[in-house]
Design a protein around this motif. Sequence first.
Motif, PDB file in Angstrom:
ATOM      1  N   GLY C  60     -44.116 -11.465 -15.899  1.00 45.97           N
ATOM      2  CA  GLY C  60     -45.066 -11.796 -16.495  1.00 45.97           C
ATOM      3  C   GLY C  60     -44.393 -13.143 -16.557  1.00 45.97           C
ATOM      4  O   GLY C  60     -44.296 -14.801 -17.377  1.00 45.97           O
ATOM      5  N   THR C  63     -44.385 -15.652 -14.536  1.00 44.30           N
ATOM      6  CA  THR C  63     -45.904 -16.184 -14.371  1.00 44.30           C
ATOM      7  C   THR C  63     -45.687 -17.349 -16.110  1.00 44.30           C
ATOM      8  O   THR C  63     -46.724 -18.045 -15.564  1.00 44.30           O
ATOM      9  CB  THR C  63     -47.239 -15.861 -15.118  1.00 44.30           C
ATOM     10  N   ASP C  67     -48.172 -20.629 -15.079  1.00 46.12           N
ATOM     11  CA  ASP C  67     -48.675 -21.461 -15.858  1.00 46.12           C
ATOM     12  C   ASP C  67     -48.658 -22.679 -16.802  1.00 46.12           C
ATOM     13  O   ASP C  67     -49.440 -23.381 -16.594  1.00 46.12           O
ATOM     14  CB  ASP C  67     -49.084 -20.736 -17.374  1.00 46.12           C
ATOM     15  N   GLU C  88     -57.650 -19.507 -15.948  1.00 49.42           N
ATOM     16  CA  GLU C  88     -57.719 -18.050 -15.091  1.00 49.42           C
ATOM     17  C   GLU C  88     -56.057 -19.226 -14.397  1.00 49.42           C
ATOM     18  O   GLU C  88     -55.769 -19.369 -13.882  1.00 49.42           O
ATOM     19  CB  GLU C  88     -58.705 -17.992 -14.462  1.00 49.42           C
TER      20      GLU C  88
ATOM     21  N   THR D  63     -49.195 -12.106 -19.553  1.00 51.24           N
ATOM     22  CA  THR D  63     -49.157 -11.069 -18.485  1.00 51.24           C
ATOM     23  C   THR D  63     -48.454 -10.625 -18.316  1.00 51.24           C
ATOM     24  O   THR D  63     -48.566  -9.261 -18.076  1.00 51.24           O
ATOM     25  CB  THR D  63     -49.458 -12.317 -17.213  1.00 51.24           C
ATOM     26  N   ASP D  67     -49.168  -6.896 -16.925  1.00 51.78           N
ATOM     27  CA  ASP D  67     -48.526  -6.368 -15.656  1.00 51.78           C
ATOM     28  C   ASP D  67     -48.062  -5.547 -16.104  1.00 51.78           C
ATOM     29  O   ASP D  67     -47.757  -4.196 -14.908  1.00 51.78           O
ATOM     30  CB  ASP D  67     -47.641  -7.607 -15.316  1.00 51.78           C
ATOM     31  N   THR D  91     -55.357 -12.876 -13.988  1.00 55.59           N
ATOM     32  CA  THR D  91     -55.536 -12.542 -15.056  1.00 55.59           C
ATOM     33  C   THR D  91     -56.304 -13.805 -15.741  1.00 55.59           C
ATOM     34  O   THR D  91     -56.600 -15.153 -15.512  1.00 55.59           O
ATOM     35  CB  THR D  91     -54.164 -13.217 -15.720  1.00 55.59           C
ATOM     36  N   MET D 136     -56.981  -8.766 -16.462  1.00 58.46           N
ATOM     37  CA  MET D 136     -56.351  -8.443 -15.034  1.00 58.46           C
ATOM     38  C   MET D 136     -56.616  -7.221 -14.360  1.00 58.46           C
ATOM     39  O   MET D 136     -57.296  -6.287 -14.601  1.00 58.46           O
ATOM     40  CB  MET D 136     -54.644  -8.068 -15.690  1.00 58.46           C
TER      41      MET D 136
END
Lengths: 158, 158, 158, 158
Positions: C60, C63, C67, C88, D63, D67, D91, D136
């Motif tokens: 995460g 991510t 992101d 998304e 996320t 996760d 996601t 997710m």
Amino acid sequence: MSRFQPKNPDYRAIAIATFEQQRAMKTLGISIARLEPGEVDLAMDYSADFTQQHGFVHAGIITAGLDTACGIAAFTLMPAATGILTVEFKTNLLAPARGERFAFRATVIKPGRTLTVCEARVYATRDGAETLIATMSGTLMALAARESVATDRAGVPA
Amino acid sequence: MSRFQPKNPDYRAIAIATFEQQRAMKTLGISIARLEPGEVDLAMDYSADFTQQHGFVHAGIITAGLDTACGIAAFTLMPAATGILTVEFKTNLLAPARGERFAFRATVIKPGRTLTVCEARVYATRDGAETLIATMSGTLMALAARESVATDRAGVPA
Amino acid sequence: MSRFQPKNPDYRAIAIATFEQQRAMKTLGISIARLEPGEVDLAMDYSADFTQQHGFVHAGIITAGLDTACGIAAFTLMPAATGILTVEFKTNLLAPARGERFAFRATVIKPGRTLTVCEARVYATRDGAETLIATMSGTLMALAARESVATDRAGVPA
Amino acid sequence: MSRFQPKNPDYRAIAIATFEQQRAMKTLGISIARLEPGEVDLAMDYSADFTQQHGFVHAGIITAGLDTACGIAAFTLMPAATGILTVEFKTNLLAPARGERFAFRATVIKPGRTLTVCEARVYATRDGAETLIATMSGTLMALAARESVATDRAGVPA
């Protein structure tokens, strides 16, 4: 009973018409089994013409059914004079696509003015038993009638 | 020149044979344009039979080409006597799938003993100009010969 | 040199300001390493505070860097007085997130008036060697200044 | 009551221990709210330290919760002496991550010997009302104890 209230009173006729304009659906033998506001079920018989190397239905063909189910489900909640585009989708393949018949079941998770998020599942029926074989999550986009599908935006017709 | 070294000296013949066993590829008019270790290009002519409501190629059909391109690319790097499954893929649709011809180009990003990750792009050729219309990222799984495709594992034949 | 032409001459200052408004970036120790139109690199040092059960950086957190890299890259190409939302993303994890330092590299694949598609990769540096550990593909949405982030649309602030 | 039968009678203790080894969970203030075979709920209080430019929780932090919820849910169904890796996740962000508290709810969709597919949703509670803010879908991989997490396979520790 669907939990959604359609904005377009003609949603049913327009959704069916859009589905029928998809020549791919006819070629793949996919038909509408159920259509409610925000919820669409499609059905497809097995055809050896659309198989992969083990004789199961190809993942892209499964995805075609899932995508159209999501697109039509999203479309039922859009206002009149709106077009619909698929922005993206993800498919998880859970079990081989073997069976005599396949049911694609899509539901809107989050409707929106511009973007709508849908989820769909596909079930294979084989010897009378139904198995979940794949899932999709996808994003659909409403396209105002005045906008061409040829605009510079990312996102393309479903 | 590919940057990958295949483990199976017969990778080319086996990859082509697997592709040719996919009846969906023949039905969709998709053929191999290039095949190197970890890299595969496929080609498809436009056909009105596989279109959506605006006359563009359906996103599921585009996905079928992307998925097989990824699957064959991954397969070229697997050892002999291995099967190949698609675990999942995601497709982003960037522009309408309109054109006379479509090129699917896949490359392995990360080969692995069990899982291989691929990326692919599809380009439409229209009036001589090529446009990127969609991308895929996907996960493929090697299946040892002794294992049935009917095992309990998630992940199914491409 | 970036291949993109920004619409907003102040793109750099505004992109940096938006990044600095993300308190999560400061908390995670993520900074901007490079910023060009449509391309952003971020950097993060390893911190045991953000690890999973094997001592590697949590997926995460990886991510989060991917992101924001995608979001800022997309933002550099948007007109003035526009907000940015993540619609998304999908992350494929290729190798353990172990290393002393991590580089997140995002690039716009398809800019659009409403939606922008980006791809990003993250590399771990360990003992001087760089390894690709994860990839992202994501969709970002431009939000006109007159629109509240609280609108009914799907798609939320990055 | 969960519909799954765990293979490991100690699944609960081992799942909790694995969760507690994730230092990121402690840093983010995430705790286990419910744990059943194949189903896990996590909870997180809002913290300004993990926000994006509008003061909402960053999508990467959201996320992280999704996760880990998926990973622990999958882990409860794996045999003893197995490790767990996240292979990929996607996601979709449906609404701004604003609220006082966040609930991450994961469920196994398809358990497997090697791969397990999970879905998760996160709900924000704000002024007593709960809103679905993100979904997710993800793939997790079982890692036999004899295998190092440093193997050549794609797929990395959750």
